[in-house]
Design an enzyme around this catalytic site. Structure first.
Site, PDB file in Angstrom:
ATOM      1  CD  GLU A 192      -2.377  -7.809   2.524  1.00  0.00           C
ATOM      2  OE1 GLU A 192      -2.296  -6.625   2.142  1.00  0.00           O
ATOM      3  OE2 GLU A 192      -2.892  -8.151   3.599  1.00  0.00           O
ATOM      4  CD  GLU A 227       1.402  -5.561   5.410  1.00  0.00           C
ATOM      5  OE1 GLU A 227       2.272  -6.415   5.724  1.00  0.00           O
ATOM      6  OE2 GLU A 227       0.705  -5.649   4.387  1.00  0.00           O
ATOM      7  CB  ALA A 240      -0.886  -0.015   1.249  1.00  0.00           C
ATOM      8  N   GLY A 260       0.624  -5.187   0.802  1.00  0.00           N
ATOM      9  CA  GLY A 260      -0.472  -5.275  -0.157  1.00  0.00           C
ATOM     10  C   GLY A 260      -0.037  -5.901  -1.478  1.00  0.00           C
TER      11      GLY A 260
HETATM   12  C1  3H9 Z   1       0.556  -2.366   3.267  1.00  0.00           C
HETATM   13  O1  3H9 Z   1       0.844  -2.869   2.214  1.00  0.00           O
HETATM   14  C2  3H9 Z   1      -0.791  -2.519   3.913  1.00  0.00           C
HETATM   15  C3  3H9 Z   1      -1.591  -3.576   3.247  1.00  0.00           C
HETATM   16  O2  3H9 Z   1      -1.672  -4.678   4.093  1.00  0.00           O
HETATM   17  C4  3H9 Z   1      -2.942  -3.110   2.833  1.00  0.00           C
HETATM   18  C5  3H9 Z   1      -3.754  -2.355   3.835  1.00  0.00           C
HETATM   19  C6  3H9 Z   1      -5.187  -2.022   3.433  1.00  0.00           C
HETATM   20  N1  3H9 Z   1       4.548   3.574  -0.013  1.00  0.00           N
HETATM   21  O3  3H9 Z   1      13.179   2.370   0.240  1.00  0.00           O
HETATM   22  P1  3H9 Z   1      13.573   2.999  -1.043  1.00  0.00           P
HETATM   23  C7  3H9 Z   1       9.132   5.063  -1.686  1.00  0.00           C
HETATM   24  S1  3H9 Z   1       1.651  -1.402   4.091  1.00  0.00           S
HETATM   25  C8  3H9 Z   1       4.964   4.802  -0.379  1.00  0.00           C
HETATM   26  O4  3H9 Z   1      14.556   4.106  -1.011  1.00  0.00           O
HETATM   27  P2  3H9 Z   1      14.787   0.539  -1.859  1.00  0.00           P
HETATM   28  C9  3H9 Z   1      10.195   5.542  -0.711  1.00  0.00           C
HETATM   29  O5  3H9 Z   1       9.679   6.447   0.205  1.00  0.00           O
HETATM   30  C10 3H9 Z   1       3.058  -1.347   3.053  1.00  0.00           C
HETATM   31  N2  3H9 Z   1       6.227   5.056  -0.781  1.00  0.00           N
HETATM   32  O6  3H9 Z   1      14.042   1.917  -2.116  1.00  0.00           O
HETATM   33  C11 3H9 Z   1      11.193   6.156  -1.653  1.00  0.00           C
HETATM   34  O7  3H9 Z   1      10.701   7.426  -2.028  1.00  0.00           O
HETATM   35  P3  3H9 Z   1      11.675   8.656  -2.217  1.00  0.00           P
HETATM   36  C12 3H9 Z   1       3.844  -2.574   3.105  1.00  0.00           C
HETATM   37  C13 3H9 Z   1       7.070   4.015  -0.800  1.00  0.00           C
HETATM   38  O8  3H9 Z   1      15.034  -0.048  -3.185  1.00  0.00           O
HETATM   39  C14 3H9 Z   1      11.125   5.263  -2.885  1.00  0.00           C
HETATM   40  O9  3H9 Z   1       9.861   4.602  -2.811  1.00  0.00           O
HETATM   41  N3  3H9 Z   1       5.051  -2.419   2.344  1.00  0.00           N
HETATM   42  C15 3H9 Z   1       6.691   2.724  -0.442  1.00  0.00           C
HETATM   43  O10 3H9 Z   1      15.924   0.739  -0.914  1.00  0.00           O
HETATM   44  C16 3H9 Z   1      12.213   4.214  -2.945  1.00  0.00           C
HETATM   45  O11 3H9 Z   1      12.223   3.502  -1.716  1.00  0.00           O
HETATM   46  C17 3H9 Z   1       6.177  -1.939   2.907  1.00  0.00           C
HETATM   47  O12 3H9 Z   1       6.228  -1.661   4.084  1.00  0.00           O
HETATM   48  C18 3H9 Z   1       5.349   2.517  -0.037  1.00  0.00           C
HETATM   49  N4  3H9 Z   1       4.897   1.302   0.311  1.00  0.00           N
HETATM   50  O13 3H9 Z   1      13.739  -0.368  -1.079  1.00  0.00           O
HETATM   51  C19 3H9 Z   1       7.351  -1.779   1.993  1.00  0.00           C
HETATM   52  N5  3H9 Z   1       7.756   1.897  -0.574  1.00  0.00           N
HETATM   53  O14 3H9 Z   1      12.569   8.280  -3.369  1.00  0.00           O
HETATM   54  C20 3H9 Z   1       8.014  -0.452   2.209  1.00  0.00           C
HETATM   55  C21 3H9 Z   1       8.757   2.661  -1.020  1.00  0.00           C
HETATM   56  O15 3H9 Z   1      10.774   9.809  -2.473  1.00  0.00           O
HETATM   57  N6  3H9 Z   1       9.110  -0.234   1.286  1.00  0.00           N
HETATM   58  N7  3H9 Z   1       8.354   3.938  -1.165  1.00  0.00           N
HETATM   59  O16 3H9 Z   1      12.439   8.776  -0.929  1.00  0.00           O
HETATM   60  C22 3H9 Z   1      10.303  -0.798   1.445  1.00  0.00           C
HETATM   61  O17 3H9 Z   1      10.543  -1.578   2.334  1.00  0.00           O
HETATM   62  C23 3H9 Z   1      11.375  -0.397   0.485  1.00  0.00           C
HETATM   63  O18 3H9 Z   1      11.032   0.839  -0.076  1.00  0.00           O
HETATM   64  C24 3H9 Z   1      11.607  -1.410  -0.684  1.00  0.00           C
HETATM   65  C25 3H9 Z   1      12.573  -0.790  -1.719  1.00  0.00           C
HETATM   66  C26 3H9 Z   1      12.198  -2.671  -0.084  1.00  0.00           C
HETATM   67  C27 3H9 Z   1      10.325  -1.726  -1.396  1.00  0.00           C
END
Ligand code: 3H9
Length: 705
Positions: free
Chosen positions: A106, A126, A65, A103
């Site tokens: 999911e 999450e 998400a 998500g």
């Molecule tokens: C969820 O899914 C809830 C569900 O159950 C449904 C509920 C109804 N959202 O980390 P990076 C941005 S909760 C918004 O530097 P990497 C990040 O801010 C979610 N933005 O890259 C950054 O922006 P900026 C569950 C996001 O390669 C840019 O993308 N998922 C999101 O080192 C690059 O990110 C998570 O918790 C997001 N979800 O790592 C995953 N993800 O360039 C969270 C990333 O402006 N994300 N951004 O600073 C991560 O763990 C890492 O970003 C990932 C990539 C491993 C994906």
């Protein structure tokens, strides 16, 4: 200009291909869910579509998400995109590369089949942002891989690599990924050709009968780490519901518990920490097209505890490292310490013997500066004395190849002094590690007056290459992180003189969420560490407030765990701290001699005395431009000092109390205790204008480009 399409649907060989294209990581941002719903409905309705494939454009499948949307009003769907996929009337195949997280996974679990490339990672992280998988993940994953494995994944939030995901049964097949789209289409065609039935995860049963006590056991096992937190327990409750309730009821339970978490303080703080960690990486004024590659070779000068730990950080992340010591004896001792450290990890089971062997192969011990000349980066980690450091930098200047990064791990000496020994001060910066260097995540990049912006960007990248969180700091006494913590350490000593005890202060901080109290930490690192610095400062400054309690303990030989006693006493071979009457009487003696009346402290006063002292100092650091953002300081506290993540960080926590109240209290203590509590000018300004700490900006730039 029309908005770019975030979800595309096209058609090839009887297969409908749904492509999510929402850079950078395909989070489920505005329009993505709607796009998936529309695409699946189109595929369902089109008789020419025999099956559908869901994939992500760019570097990832779907990262989850859109975290920025939590806590805001989101669209409500009659039927969610996950439900629409689940109900698809034709086979659906999720083709995963990069990350399928939250998500994202999911959506994949709602597809009837899943394939992944070997480098893909899947997970339900999450919990790390204070919520739980709210798109059916807590109900589908236990049905797919069993409740125990699912619970472990959901409660830890860990990323599972593709091969393990295949073994666990999360994905059906690993595909090479040379052309994922073509491979996914071929897989979908095979599903049709083989007339495989639609495999809906929701129709399976999650069975915990073999181990009915697993949920309580899990709650017990996380009790210490997850104290003060709700999300991990709600995750367990949801998996329990997957076992005990029919699917639809389980989904209702998941929704109810999700909504309890989304706007709780814990989730707000963790979301803030997530974005603060991304913000801290940003270097203002960095040339946009300058992307430093991963360094290939590193050198560390000095094979002491710190040098060895730094060298291990490189070896641990696959980077060959030369360790330089001019004395063979010291070099051999240093290498032995490295081997012993790895061997301890092998014994504990956190490292495989084969991995230890691989890491050790990356070390080259050398005795001459010429031998490190060709390294991309060199980190000086020698004895903390200006003359020694100057000598090292003069030698580095003589041998290092042009363009090499010349970094100093000094925790106190002005970077400019080292840079002044070279003809290339632009290539010199501080690279301040925190002990133990191979474990602690914080990597403070200290900018000298001549450090070039390219060197800053490259040094920040070096930190990331070795798994650290890089944060920028300006040159000043203690740099940003330690300087911000120093007043905390002073207050904890002064409160003793006023009547608090080490065990009381430690308990307050552990209850607040620290893994270990500050006095227990001091016993671990050694009381003698601050002793010399205090003596030096007292000699330099007649107004320096001496700290007789720790000084006296050190003089009594109580240096902490290594000497069997410090703030606490220890039984032989046991690290459990025991409160000690001797310490109590030293404190009472000092208080009597200083004429300080001892009194009772409330827990709230202890907490605020410690943390407000640092909040005030952080305001000074910010106003002097020695850090870039209040949120950077929060990242430093999270990764350098064990500040509880679910409280966001020092300044986020202080914002929770309110800048006006923080100022009022600090001003009161200023009146009572004198100059050391003088409110920072910035703090006063923020309080008067009602601006939060998070919005505060430095008064002067840290550097100019
Ligand atoms: C969820 O899914 C809830 C569900 O159950 C449904 C509920 C109804 N959202 O980390 P990076 C941005 S909760 C918004 O530097 P990497 C990040 O801010 C979610 N933005 O890259 C950054 O922006 P900026 C569950 C996001 O390669 C840019 O993308 N998922 C999101 O080192 C690059 O990110 C998570 O918790 C997001 N979800 O790592 C995953 N993800 O360039 C969270 C990333 O402006 N994300 N951004 O600073 C991560 O763990 C890492 O970003 C990932 C990539 C491993 C994906």
């Amino acid at each position: 200009m029309s908005e770019p399409e975030v979800v595309r649907f096209d058609f090839e060989d009887g297969i409908g291909v749904i492509t999510v294209d929402y850079p950078p990581v395909n989070a489920l941002g505005p329009g993505v869910r709607e796009g998936i719903i529309a695409a699946v409905e189109k595929g369902n309705a089109d008789p020419n579509v025999k099956a559908m494939v869901l994939l992500g454009a760019g570097r990832s499948f779907i990262a989850g998400a859109d975290i920025r949307q939590f806590g805001t009003k989101r669209p409500v769907f009659k039927k969610t995109s996950v439900e629409v996929l689940d109900d698809a009337t034709k086979p659906t195949v999720a083709a995963i590369h990069g990350f399928a997280l939250g998500g994202g996974l999911e959506h994949a679990l709602a597809c009837h089949f899943r394939i992944a490339v070997p480098t893909a990672k899947v997970g339900l992280p999450e919990v790390l942002i204070g919520i739980l998988p709210g798109g059916g993940g807590t109900q589908r994953l236990p049905r797919l891989i069993g409740p125990k494995a699912a619970m472990e994944m959901i409660v830890t939030g860990r990323h599972v690599p593709a091969d393990e995901a295949k073994t666990m049964g999360i994905v059906d097949a690993i595909t090479p990924g040379t052309n994922l789209r073509a491979e996914a289409i071929a897989y979908a065609k095979a599903v049709i050709a083989e007339k495989r039935p639609l495999s809906r995860v929701r129709d399976r049963k999650a069975d915990a009968s073999a181990e009915p006590g697993m949920f309580d056991a899990m709650r017990k096992s996380i009790a210490r780490k997850a104290r003060n937190q709700k999300a991990p327990y709600h995750c367990i409750a949801c998996v329990e519901a997957a076992v005990s309730q029919p699917f639809d009821e389980g989904i209702a339970t998941e929704r109810r518990l999700f909504s309890e978490l989304e706007n709780a303080d814990e989730a707000k703080a963790l979301r803030y920490a997530f974005f603060a960690e991304r913000e801290v990486a940003k270097v203002p004024g960095a040339p946009k097209d300058f992307k430093p590659g991963k360094i290939k070779t590193a050198a560390v000068v000095g094979a002491g505890t710190m040098g060895g730990g730094i060298a291990m950080s490189f070896a641990d992340f696959g980077i060959p490292v030369k360790v330089l010591e001019v004395s063979r004896d010291v070099l051999e001792k240093g290498m032995q310490r490295v081997r012993d450290n790895y061997a301890t990890s092998v014994k504990r089971g956190s490292l495989k013997q084969s991995e230890m062997d691989e890491r050790l192969k990356r070390f080259t011990p050398v005795e001459r500066y010429e031998d490190i000349a060709d390294c991309d980066v060199v980190i000086e980690a020698v004895f903390e004395r200006i003359d020694v450091k100057k000598d090292v930098f003069a030698k580095l200047e003589a041998v290092m190849k042009p363009g090499a990064l010349l970094l100093s791990n000094s925790s106190a000496i002005n970077t400019d002094i080292m840079a002044g020994m070279t003809t290339r001060p632009g290539n010199v910066a501080g690279a301040h590690f925190f002990a133990p260097a191979n474990v602690m995540k914080l990597f403070e990049v200290v900018v000298g007056s001549k450090t070039s912006v390219e060197t800053i960007v490259r040094t920040m990248q070096v930190g990331r290459d070795i798994g650290k969180i890089s944060a920028l700091a300006g040159t000043c006494d203690g740099f940003a992180a330690n300087r911000s913590r120093a007043p905390f350490q002073t207050e904890m000593m002064l409160m003793l003189e006023e009547g608090a005890l080490p065990e009381q202060i430690d308990k307050v901080m552990v209850d607040f969420g620290y893994p270990i109290g500050p006095f227990a930490v001091s016993d671990l690192s050694g009381l003698d560490i601050g002793y010399d610095t205090r003596k030096r400062r007292a000699a330099e400054n007649p107004n320096f407030r001496k700290l007789p309690v720790p000084d006296r303990l050190v003089e009594m030989g109580r240096k902490g765990q290594k000497s069997g006693a410090g703030w606490y006493r220890y039984e032989k071979g046991d690290r459990t701290p025991h409160p000690d009457e001797v310490v109590k009487s030293v404190i009472a003696d000092v208080a009597r001699e200083l004429g300080i009346e001892q009194r009772q402290f409330t827990d709230d006063e202890i907490l605020k005395r410690l943390l407000f002292a640092s909040v005030n100092e952080t305001c000074k650091i910010l106003e002097e431009g020695k850090c870039l953002r209040a949120s950077d300081m929060d990242v430093m506290w999270l990764h350098g000092f064990g500040f509880p993540r679910y409280r966001g960080g020092l300044m986020f926590w202080a914002d929770g109390i309110g800048v006006k109240e923080v100022y009022r209290q600090i001003e009161e203590w200023h009146q009572r205790y004198g100059a050391r509590w003088k409110p920072a000018a910035l703090l006063k300004e923020l309080a008067e204008s009602g601006t939060s700490f998070r919005e505060a900006k430095p008064k002067v730039p840290m550097f100019t480009v």
